[in-house]
Design an enzyme around this catalytic site. Sequence first.
Site, PDB file in Angstrom:
ATOM      1  N   LYS A  14       0.793  -1.258  -0.034  1.00  0.00           N
ATOM      2  CA  LYS A  14       0.006   0.010   0.057  1.00  0.00           C
ATOM      3  C   LYS A  14       1.021   1.282  -0.020  1.00  0.00           C
ATOM      4  CE  LYS A  14      -3.877  -2.175   2.268  1.00  0.00           C
ATOM      5  NZ  LYS A  14      -4.885  -1.950   3.539  1.00  0.00           N
ATOM      6  N   TYR A  54     -12.649  -3.210  -3.036  1.00  0.00           N
ATOM      7  CA  TYR A  54     -13.320  -2.859  -1.748  1.00  0.00           C
ATOM      8  C   TYR A  54     -14.967  -2.732  -1.690  1.00  0.00           C
ATOM      9  CZ  TYR A  54      -8.579  -2.201   0.268  1.00  0.00           C
ATOM     10  OH  TYR A  54      -7.402  -2.461   0.593  1.00  0.00           O
ATOM     11  N   ASN A 117      -2.080  -0.181   6.695  1.00  0.00           N
ATOM     12  CA  ASN A 117      -1.708  -1.238   7.479  1.00  0.00           C
ATOM     13  C   ASN A 117      -0.706  -1.948   6.432  1.00  0.00           C
ATOM     14  OD1 ASN A 117      -3.538  -2.125   5.903  1.00  0.00           O
ATOM     15  ND2 ASN A 117      -4.657  -3.297   7.370  1.00  0.00           N
ATOM     16  N   HIS A 120      -2.227  -5.501   1.816  1.00  0.00           N
ATOM     17  CA  HIS A 120      -3.518  -6.344   1.700  1.00  0.00           C
ATOM     18  C   HIS A 120      -3.091  -7.733   1.038  1.00  0.00           C
ATOM     19  CE1 HIS A 120      -7.518  -7.604   0.241  1.00  0.00           C
ATOM     20  NE2 HIS A 120      -6.757  -8.154  -0.716  1.00  0.00           N
ATOM     21  N   GLU A 131      -9.063 -11.417  -7.633  1.00  0.00           N
ATOM     22  CA  GLU A 131      -8.156 -10.137  -7.257  1.00  0.00           C
ATOM     23  C   GLU A 131      -7.084 -10.395  -8.297  1.00  0.00           C
ATOM     24  OE1 GLU A 131      -9.107  -9.422  -2.359  1.00  0.00           O
ATOM     25  OE2 GLU A 131      -7.362 -10.279  -2.987  1.00  0.00           O
TER      26      GLU A 131
END
Length: 159
Positions: A14, A54, A117, A120, A131
């Site tokens: 990320k 998402y 965080n 993913h 994905e």
Amino acid sequence: MQQQKEEKTLVIIKPDALQRNLLGEILRRLERKGLKIIGLKMMRLDDLLLGEHYAHHKDKPFFEGLKKFMKSAPVIVAALSGFNAVKAVRLIAGPTYGAEADAGTIRGDFSMSTQTNIVHASDSVETAETEIERFFKPEELFDYKKVDFEFIYGEEERA
Ligand code: CMP
């Protein structure tokens, strides 16, 4: 020992990881574990892709903030393969909330947050398939033999 099942999984590194110079560290952990990188690229995410990725969070209060964060800088997407790769990568990533993730996991070592965080990771084999298709064109995925294969897995696992 039971024969193992080859799985594919997707990791998104990320924007916070990019800004904090953690790309090499994260790829190093995944490589060192014995996972095979079968696709790797840098890209900018947009609302369309994030809305799909998402979709299950679209009614959550953090959805708009999450999209803004994920668009704030490019991400690196990695498709990985290995026996039980989905679970292995989830364990390496650690649980969503960094402050409560075990030391030794990526989130436990580098995150204090639920939003920022670091990575993913796909949560199931089925999700991983969707994905990987979402983020990679077929020609961006590579099928090749890795020379350390017989040292990453035991003989009976490889049978
Ligand atoms: P990820 O594994 O990419 O899946 C959904 C993402 O939503 C998650 O990591 C976090 O980045 C984010 N997220 C989950 N819960 C929260 C929360 N309570 N507040 C803000 N962001 C969240």
